[in-house]
Design an enzyme around this catalytic site. Sequence first.
Site, PDB file in Angstrom:
ATOM      1  N   PRO A  89       0.823  -1.215   0.000  1.00 15.45           N
ATOM      2  CA  PRO A  89       0.000   0.000   0.000  1.00 15.45           C
ATOM      3  C   PRO A  89       0.857   1.265   0.000  1.00 15.45           C
ATOM      4  CG  PRO A  89      -0.103  -1.081   2.149  1.00 15.45           C
ATOM      5  CD  PRO A  89       0.657  -1.994   1.240  1.00 15.45           C
ATOM      6  N   GLU A 116       2.028  -7.752   8.931  1.00 19.99           N
ATOM      7  CA  GLU A 116       2.357  -6.315   8.912  1.00 19.99           C
ATOM      8  C   GLU A 116       3.293  -5.953   7.762  1.00 19.99           C
ATOM      9  OE1 GLU A 116       0.914  -3.863  10.442  1.00 19.99           O
ATOM     10  OE2 GLU A 116      -0.356  -5.448  11.242  1.00 19.99           O
ATOM     11  N   ARG A 154      -3.864  -8.905 -20.518  1.00 23.20           N
ATOM     12  CA  ARG A 154      -4.795  -8.605 -21.610  1.00 23.20           C
ATOM     13  C   ARG A 154      -4.201  -7.655 -22.655  1.00 23.20           C
ATOM     14  NH1 ARG A 154      -8.001  -4.515 -21.255  1.00 23.20           N
ATOM     15  NH2 ARG A 154      -9.905  -5.527 -21.973  1.00 23.20           N
ATOM     16  N   ASP A 169     -10.420   0.389 -25.052  1.00 24.24           N
ATOM     17  CA  ASP A 169     -10.791   0.334 -23.638  1.00 24.24           C
ATOM     18  C   ASP A 169     -10.601   1.670 -22.963  1.00 24.24           C
ATOM     19  OD1 ASP A 169     -11.588  -2.209 -23.196  1.00 24.24           O
ATOM     20  OD2 ASP A 169      -9.585  -2.976 -22.791  1.00 24.24           O
TER      21      ASP A 169
END
Length: 243
Positions: A89, A116, A154, A169
């Site tokens: 993150p 963690e 993809r 897209d």
Amino acid sequence: MRFYVLTLFPDMIRDGFQTSITGRAVEKGILSLETVNIRDFSVNKHQRVDDYPYGGGAGMVMQAEPVYLAYESVAKRLTKKPRVLYMSPQGKVFHQRMAEELAREEELVFLCGHYEGIDERVLEEIVTDEVSIGDYVLTGGELPALVMMDAISRLLEGVLHNEESAEFDSFSDNLLEYPQYSRPQNWRGKEVPEILLSGHHLNVEKWRREQSLLRTRKRRPDLLETANLTKEDKKFLAKLTEL
Ligand code: SAM
């Protein structure tokens, strides 16, 4: 493209990846996936791979050595040092341009954390890119790795049946895609926009481009700042501002 995933939950990666379009690409040999179970490299007789954090605090930390050995088991078979993407993150937020750039690599190693996180020292040693899939915290790096592998896959030639589908897209021009419709023509009283039934290819394209611009302006105006806009696009958007 060869994907290697260092993880404590290899089944999660395999189950997630080897279905649908990515699974078909593996069968066709366009992609390969190898999972490496970090637990197999535990240096503890109870097969533990985590320990308490130095300095105290909540949770456990994945130890450096099993992660390093898992990485080494892959790296020693490769001819050059691979890109190692640590799912975190705290990393750079993943986006379509990054997927395009990574799709040019021949092999990618994904490192999935848990608890963690992972001892910083091994991250310093092996990680080339720290990548987040968004500003929220998940329990592990497996879903982020699957998200990234899907987005990258993809873009590879032969993975999608219709080569055009990736071209238009959302984000391909830094614009969101136009709305899509399929049969029936009338669904519960709602009609398909008439222009799409006209068979007039150029008009359909023009309408779709305008819908794309309208959507992007309404939902993600930030994208317009870096979108690839033609003179016609700019004129169309300018007219909207006048209204
Ligand atoms: N304590 C860490 C922090 O605050 O940065 C969070 C650890 S998280 C609970 C456990 C693992 O999940 C991380 O090591 C990472 O691999 C993965 N993870 C969680 N959220 C993520 C996100 N948004 N993007 C990518 N990976 C994520």
